[in-house]
Design an enzyme around this catalytic site. Structure first.
Site, mmCIF file in Angstrom:
data_model
loop_
_atom_site.group_PDB
_atom_site.id
_atom_site.type_symbol
_atom_site.label_atom_id
_atom_site.label_comp_id
_atom_site.label_asym_id
_atom_site.label_seq_id
_atom_site.Cartn_x
_atom_site.Cartn_y
_atom_site.Cartn_z
ATOM 1 N N CYS A 42 17.204 0.082 -4.984
ATOM 2 C CA CYS A 42 17.276 0.945 -3.808
ATOM 3 C C CYS A 42 18.736 1.110 -3.386
ATOM 4 C CB CYS A 42 16.473 0.342 -2.653
ATOM 5 S SG CYS A 42 16.426 1.404 -1.183
ATOM 6 N N ASP A 44 19.793 1.106 -0.495
ATOM 7 C CA ASP A 44 19.996 0.342 0.748
ATOM 8 C C ASP A 44 21.250 -0.537 0.664
ATOM 9 O OD1 ASP A 44 19.687 -1.788 2.774
ATOM 10 O OD2 ASP A 44 17.715 -0.895 3.101
ATOM 11 N N ARG A 46 21.994 -3.140 2.053
ATOM 12 C CA ARG A 46 21.744 -4.586 2.113
ATOM 13 C C ARG A 46 21.293 -5.170 0.777
ATOM 14 N NH1 ARG A 46 17.523 -3.851 6.830
ATOM 15 N NH2 ARG A 46 16.997 -2.201 5.351
ATOM 16 N N HIS A 98 12.810 -3.831 -2.598
ATOM 17 C CA HIS A 98 13.058 -4.855 -1.571
ATOM 18 C C HIS A 98 12.040 -4.708 -0.453
ATOM 19 C CE1 HIS A 98 15.082 -2.246 1.507
ATOM 20 N NE2 HIS A 98 15.239 -1.478 0.450
ATOM 21 N N CYS A 101 11.589 -1.917 2.963
ATOM 22 C CA CYS A 101 12.330 -0.731 2.516
ATOM 23 C C CYS A 101 12.068 0.461 3.463
ATOM 24 C CB CYS A 101 11.910 -0.369 1.091
ATOM 25 S SG CYS A 101 12.798 1.071 0.439
#
Ligand code: CO
Length: 214
Positions: A42, A44, A46, A98, A101
């Site tokens: 992803c 993302d 993080r 993750h 999400c």
């Protein structure tokens, strides 16, 4: 001075640290890359691929998009996959989602976002098809996390349904496709144990004739 000078400063320190430990690191790396792993994860912020598995530059070939989706019309993802498999000859392909999400969460709701609605539709379809399983997972957070897992499993299958991976298997190239999920709350990876390493593990309808030797 510009607003982003601090990033260049951090970059100089980072490069200096690596060079201090291994003076030839960048020189050696610049002449070739031979990663064993392709990471599809992803976007993302993080979930930074290299950091999570503590790998250095050169060790991980990476593709990231919103909610780690692999669809057969996405030339970007397919090109990374083809380059990774056919040129770099990676040994493992890791689809890593993750928990929590945002893309998956959005796909479960009815709010529209614009263009990305089309992208997230792929997850909405998984949600719709497997809604019973998702709802049985528990409360809202558990449901999101369940769909995050189901999405990874679906994308593992999607990787295996490409003629890129099936063609490699047909040529005798060893490739395993794995599904993992990362916990934002504890920094730990979990193996979803859905690895695939041969065409026989794919439902017959998705086996491509040429790749399957007829
Ligand atoms: Co995400």
């Amino acid at each position: 001075m510009t607003e982003l000078d601090h990033l260049f400063e951090k970059n100089r320190k980072w490069a200096a640290n690596i060079t201090a430990k291994d003076p030839l690191f960048f020189k050696t790396l610049s002449s070739q890359q031979s990663p064993q792993y392709l990471w599809i994860g992803c976007a993302d912020s993080r979930v930074p691929a290299n950091e999570i598995v503590d790998l250095m530059p050169g060790e991980l070939f990476v593709h990231r998009n919103v909610a780690n989706i692999v669809i057969p019309s996405d030339l970007n993802c397919l090109s990374v996959l083809q380059f990774g498999v056919e040129v770099l000859k990676v040994r493992h392909i890791i689809v890593c989602g993750h928990y929590g999400c945002g893309g998956v969460m959005r796909a479960m709701g009815n709010e529209t976002l614009g263009l990305s609605d089309y992208w997230l539709r792929h997850i909405k379809d998984i949600y719709h098809l497997r809604r019973q399983e998702v709802h049985q997972a528990g409360g809202e957070e558990e449901r999101v996390d369940k769909l995050c897992e189901l999405n990874v499993m679906e994308q593992v299958q999607n990787v295996c349904r490409t003629n890129i991976v099936q063609g490699a298997w047909e040529r005798g190239q060893e490739i395993s496709v794995h599904g993992w999920i990362y916990g934002l709350k504890n920094g730990l990876l979990k193996n979803l144990n859905v690895s695939v390493d041969s065409i026989q593990q794919i439902p017959p309808v998705y086996r491509l004739k040429d790749a399957d030797n007829g």
